[in-house]
Motif scaffolding. Structure first.
Motif, mmCIF file in Angstrom:
data_model
loop_
_atom_site.group_PDB
_atom_site.id
_atom_site.type_symbol
_atom_site.label_atom_id
_atom_site.label_comp_id
_atom_site.label_asym_id
_atom_site.label_seq_id
_atom_site.Cartn_x
_atom_site.Cartn_y
_atom_site.Cartn_z
ATOM 1 N N VAL A 41 0.843 -1.199 0.000
ATOM 2 C CA VAL A 41 0.000 0.000 0.000
ATOM 3 C C VAL A 41 0.881 1.252 0.000
ATOM 4 C CG1 VAL A 41 -1.798 1.255 1.233
ATOM 5 C CG2 VAL A 41 -1.838 -1.230 1.186
ATOM 6 N N ALA A 42 1.944 1.249 0.780
ATOM 7 C CA ALA A 42 2.870 2.380 0.795
ATOM 8 C C ALA A 42 3.568 2.510 -0.551
ATOM 9 C CB ALA A 42 3.891 2.218 1.920
ATOM 10 N N ALA A 43 3.887 1.396 -1.186
ATOM 11 C CA ALA A 43 4.521 1.435 -2.504
ATOM 12 C C ALA A 43 3.565 2.002 -3.554
ATOM 13 C CB ALA A 43 4.987 0.044 -2.907
ATOM 14 N N VAL A 44 2.297 1.675 -3.454
ATOM 15 C CA VAL A 44 1.300 2.220 -4.381
ATOM 16 C C VAL A 44 1.208 3.737 -4.199
ATOM 17 C CG1 VAL A 44 -1.178 2.291 -4.899
ATOM 18 C CG2 VAL A 44 -0.016 0.096 -4.615
ATOM 19 N N GLU A 45 1.206 4.202 -2.960
ATOM 20 C CA GLU A 45 1.180 5.652 -2.698
ATOM 21 C C GLU A 45 2.405 6.331 -3.318
ATOM 22 O OE1 GLU A 45 1.576 8.792 0.976
ATOM 23 O OE2 GLU A 45 1.189 6.694 1.438
#
Length: 103
Positions: free
Chosen positions: A58-62
């Motif tokens: 999720v942090a990588a998507v952000e």
């Protein structure tokens, strides 16, 4: 476009409440980042929260969304005739400025 016309004045005025002089002034990359302390802290906090609570993906998507919007802003500025330096500053300031619009 000449360097003296390439500034991210709106973004910096938004967070520094007009501490820059009137008119066109040269702006360094450090000034752009210093004017972006609030959005940087907010988004790093959100990324850290979702990384530890949900999933690192999720942090990588952000981060990927930020990169995509940065590249879009950089490309649009280059196509409109800005220098690479101006495009870098404008894209960085623009992404951070527009990302805080909802807050």
């Amino acid at each position: 476009m000449t360097d003296e016309h390439c500034v991210t004045r709106h973004h910096i005025e938004l967070w520094n409440e007009r501490v820059l002089p009137d008119g066109v002034a040269p702006v360094s990359f450090a000034t752009v980042l210093r004017g972006s302390i609030l959005p940087i802290v907010v988004w790093l906090g959100i990324a850290a929260f979702v990384y530890f609570i949900y999933n690192p993906v999720v942090a990588a998507v952000e981060g990927g969304l930020f990169l995509a919007f940065f590249l879009l802003g950089f490309t649009l500025r280059r196509r409109s005739g800005h220098t690479a330096k101006c495009s870098l500053y404008g894209a960085t300031g623009g992404v951070l400025d527009k990302s805080m619009a909802g807050f």
